[in-house]
Write an enzyme that holds these catalytic residues in place. Structure first.
Site, mmCIF file in Angstrom:
data_model
loop_
_atom_site.group_PDB
_atom_site.id
_atom_site.type_symbol
_atom_site.label_atom_id
_atom_site.label_comp_id
_atom_site.label_asym_id
_atom_site.label_seq_id
_atom_site.Cartn_x
_atom_site.Cartn_y
_atom_site.Cartn_z
ATOM 1 N N HIS A 1 1.097 -0.879 0.057
ATOM 2 C CA HIS A 1 0.179 0.014 -0.254
ATOM 3 C C HIS A 1 0.768 0.991 0.002
ATOM 4 O O HIS A 1 2.056 1.329 0.394
ATOM 5 C CB HIS A 1 -1.188 0.086 1.651
ATOM 6 N N ASP B 1 -7.930 -4.704 -0.166
ATOM 7 C CA ASP B 1 -8.347 -4.531 -1.458
ATOM 8 C C ASP B 1 -7.455 -6.282 -1.505
ATOM 9 O O ASP B 1 -8.582 -7.485 -2.361
ATOM 10 C CB ASP B 1 -7.602 -4.317 -2.646
#
Length: 454
Positions: A332, A391
């Protein structure tokens, strides 16, 4: 010359595009020379400070001996830890997403009476203008529900007698209506598309004011309108996790930028939708589930760490899946040690997989996360750790809920419109200057040459 087909890219257009490419490329060394933080991020990936907010906080580092050290990721809404918010809603059995909307907009957790009153207001707004579904959604069905959302939001401007009024009470009214309408637009847009393009049955369930956002989503999406308590709780939790993520994420920053110009709410929200549609922002979970579809074809023994590792090594070597060399759902821009949203979603994925009889698939995700983290750390020199992001599990959860892929990113928007609304109002309240960062011109100046002499 231009072709008859609206979508045709002619040889002439291709040649012009090549000219754009050759003339438009900027020497990458110039970014270093002029100390340009590309993407508004420094060399260590930290965001360049461009504003202040009280809406939420993303924390992935802590200071030790004057240095920033990666730590377990934390996400706070108005100062409250997101994990505590999810746990509180789960333990008490109330609508967590509605509680989050109230918190993000008004700065404090609601009492039970305040939450009931606020939920009733949202329920009262949970309908579209007369004939809107027939005239706007059904007449021009699109394969992309994010475009349906953006087009519909801009069209709603024409139904609002006070569309351009940016006084705070009017903006709040508009935001609450859009928060309530987003689920309907997204799902009705999907129903229209699969009816006209896939010859599936068309059914349009009206929303029920007494149901929560998550419950209404499942109600209007499913032909029989049935869902389990765990399904509704899982989707409610997913909406909480996606509702907000600091002022610097691309779609929220877009909302700040557009709002700072003094434009209307509908234009600001449509701009954010355009940002979120981008695969670098809102569409990553689709890539994750497709990667796992491919993995399940090539990894015969889901319990074999060796086979999983070999497949992931091939991905990094650009020999497997899409050839991009990326293990999707890992890493991320902000978090390093862990993404708190992924931590929460992982537990709900486990519970739902038990209810659905899909524990083997859940364990495949769990094994892959561990192996991928270790493998990336070994293979690539990175300044921070790599862990699963939200995700990684969200697509798996949405599939277990029976949500079609066409709605994965729109569900993100259904949640994030709450955060966009809070940030739009914060920008208006603080009435800062129009946001206008600087770009340095690096093209040499030239003398104009008359056309006959070129």
């Amino acid at each position: 010359m231009p072709g008859k087909n609206f979508s045709e890219v002619t040889p002439y257009i291709k040649a012009l595009a090549e000219k754009c490419m050759s003339e438009g490329r900027i020497d990458s060394e110039l970014y270093t020379r002029f100390e340009v933080n590309r993407g508004l991020r420094d060399l260590k990936g930290r965001g360049v400070l461009t504003g202040l907010t009280e809406v939420s906080e993303v924390n992935s580092f802590e200071e030790k001996n004057g240095e920033l050290v990666p730590c377990e990721g934390q996400l706070f809404y108005r100062g409250y830890n997101i994990k505590d918010i999810v746990k509180g809603a789960s333990d008490d059995g109330h609508n967590g997403f509605e509680e989050c909307i109230y918190l993000l907009l008004f700065g404090n957790l609601p009492t039970k009476d305040q939450l009931e009153e606020f939920s009733a207001v949202l329920g009262g707004y949970r309908s579209l203008p007369p004939s809107f579904v027939r005239d706007i959604i059904l007449k021009a069905p699109s394969k992309d529900m994010m475009n349906v959302l953006a087009r519909s939001v801009l069209t709603l401007y024409t139904y609002d007698d006070y569309a351009d009024d940016i006084a705070l009470p009017n903006v709040l009214r508009q935001c609450l209506q859009l928060i309530s309408m987003f689920p309907l637009i997204a799902v009705y847009g999907y129903q229209a598309f699969v009816h006209y393009h896939d010859n599936q049955s068309l059914f349009i369930h009206p929303a029920k004011a007494e149901l929560s956002t998550a419950e209404n989503l499942l109600h209007i999406l499913r032909q029989d309108s049935q869902f389990t308590k765990l399904e509704a709780a899982t989707l409610d939790m997913a909406l909480i996790l996606h509702a907000e993520h600091g002022g610097g994420n691309n779609s929220t920053f877009t909302n700040h930028v557009v709002t700072s110009s003094g434009t209307d709410t509908y234009s600001a929200m449509a701009a954010s939708l355009g940002s979120l549609k981008g695969p670098r922002h809102g569409g990553a979970n689709i890539k994750v589930v497709h990667m796992f579809d491919d993995m399940k074809e090539h990894v015969k023994d889901w319990g074999s760490d060796e086979q999983i590792r070999a497949y992931l090594s091939d991905i990094l070597d650009k020999k497997a899946f899409d050839g991009a060399g990326l293990i999707y759902g890992m890493g991320h821009a902000v978090y390093s040690v862990s993404d708190p949203r992924a931590d929460v979603l992982k537990e709900y994925a486990r519970r739902l997989s038990e209810e659905k009889g899909l524990l083997d698939e859940y364990n495949l995700y769990k094994r892959t996360a561990k192996i991928a983290s270790d493998l990336i750390a070994e293979r690539r020199k990175i300044y921070k750790g790599v862990s699963p992001n939200v995700d990684f599990y969200s697509g798996f959860v949405y599939r277990m809920l029976g949500l079609p892929e066409e709605l994965f990113t729109p569900i993100f928007a259904v949640a994030r419109v709450a955060g966009w609304s809070a940030h739009r109002m914060e920008e208006i309240i603080n009435t800062g200057k129009i946001i206008r960062p600087a770009y340095k011109a690096v093209k040499d100046r030239r003398e104009y040459v008359r056309i006959a002499e070129r």
